[in-house]
Design an enzyme around this catalytic site. Structure first.
Site, PDB file in Angstrom:
ATOM      1  CG  HIS A 127      -1.559   1.391   1.380  1.00 37.29           C
ATOM      2  ND1 HIS A 127      -2.676   1.802   0.684  1.00 37.29           N
ATOM      3  CD2 HIS A 127      -1.158   2.466   2.105  1.00 37.29           C
ATOM      4  CE1 HIS A 127      -2.941   3.068   0.984  1.00 37.29           C
ATOM      5  NE2 HIS A 127      -2.041   3.499   1.845  1.00 37.29           N
ATOM      6  CG  HIS A 132       0.985   6.677  -0.347  1.00 39.30           C
ATOM      7  ND1 HIS A 132       0.136   7.752  -0.235  1.00 39.30           N
ATOM      8  CD2 HIS A 132       0.465   5.717   0.457  1.00 39.30           C
ATOM      9  CE1 HIS A 132      -0.847   7.466   0.611  1.00 39.30           C
ATOM     10  NE2 HIS A 132      -0.683   6.225   1.046  1.00 39.30           N
ATOM     11  CD  GLU A 173      -4.181   6.760   2.175  1.00 36.62           C
ATOM     12  OE1 GLU A 173      -4.307   5.874   1.309  1.00 36.62           O
ATOM     13  OE2 GLU A 173      -3.174   6.860   2.902  1.00 36.62           O
ATOM     14  CB  SER A 192      -2.504   0.084  -2.935  1.00 37.65           C
ATOM     15  OG  SER A 192      -3.406   0.538  -1.940  1.00 37.65           O
TER      16      SER A 192
END
Ligand code: FE2
Length: 286
Positions: A127, A132, A173, A192
């Protein structure tokens, strides 16, 4: 990600970083990364914003498997001056903001088990890094993340983190971005996740509404399942401009007296891209 009132684990530095200890990953760990990476790399083209696809190359290192943060940071540093540092898991808000403000992205150093490919509660290295890091290689998004960290430091001092946390949630997010007549993914929590990469764009259940900073900061969110609402930005440039050009102090004071907005609510002034059926959330609740 950050959280209140955590106790620093033994062995972590005062800024909560730990060695990534790349040599300690097993063949199974690396294989899990490779499976997740290939699956998302195949699914995302056409769904994700092109800047993310461009940034994926920064993850293609000299060795396969989980990226070695040292090599990854060298490449990212050349692109935008960011680094990736390992932490044991969630870190306190002030530590998190301090890292972001200094262009350090914190990543969990562990990876999920093979039976957790589709869902994991705590952010792992897949993740954190796959989700990111590609956008941290984009200069505008890289600046936005630093600006967020600096805003977080000020919000922490003023004791108003909760509202600002919603900005992170609904952009970094779970954000969507306009691309002509289409919507594209960019939020790390979506890109993700195989299942949410499909749900966030295709499912008729969630609302998809235009980004409005004041409105967003009043809107609740859910942490336990697919989102019931996604906010759509016009561009990374616009997101950065609005963040840099908003005086958050008076905004927090203004929002203090206003009620929170329920997740599924659509307001008269909203720019509605999708009026969701909320069928998914209702079926789950029933
Ligand atoms: Fe995240």
């Amino acid at each position: 990600m950050a959280q209140h009132s955590l106790i620093r684990p033994e062995g972590a530095a005062s800024d909560w970083t730990i060695p990534q200890n790349w040599a300690a990953y097993t063949a199974e760990d690396h294989a899990t990364w490779d499976i997740l990476f290939e699956r998302q790399a195949a699914l995302l083209p056409g769904r994700v914003t092109p800047e993310f696809i461009a940034g994926l190359d920064v993850l293609r290192l000299s060795k396969p498997g989980i990226p070695d943060f040292e090599e990854l940071s060298e490449r990212l540093m050349k692109a935008t001056g960011w680094q990736v540092v390992a932490v044991p898991g969630l870190v306190p808000d002030d530590i998190f903001f301090d890292h972001l403000a200094n262009r350090r992205f914190v990543s969990g150093n562990f990876i999920r088990r093979r039976d957790q490919l589709d869902y994991l509660q705590e952010p792992d290295v897949f993740h954190d890094v796959f989700g990111h890091v590609p956008l941290l290689a984009h200069p505008v998004f890289a600046d936005y993340m630093q600006a967020y960290g600096e805003g977080g430091q000020r919000a922490a001092q003023a004791g108003v983190i909760e509202k600002l946390a919603r900005l992170y949630w609904y952009t970094v997010e779970f954000g969507l971005v306009r691309s002509g007549d289409e919507l594209k993914l960019y939020g790390a929590g979506i890109v993700s996740s195989y299942t949410e990469s499909l749900f966030a764009l295709d499912d008729p259940s969630p609302n998809r509404i235009g980004f409005d900073l004041r409105r967003l900061m009043r809107t609740k969110y859910r942490i336990d399942d697919f989102q019931q609402n996604y906010f759509v930005i016009d561009s990374f440039e616009d997101l950065l401009d609005q963040t840099l050009n908003t005086d958050f102090g008076p905004l927090y004071a203004e929002l203090e007296g206003q009620a929170d907005i329920e997740i599924e609510t659509i307001l008269p002034g909203d720019h509605v891209f999708t009026r969701g059926t909320q069928a998914y959330a209702r079926a789950k609740a029933a």
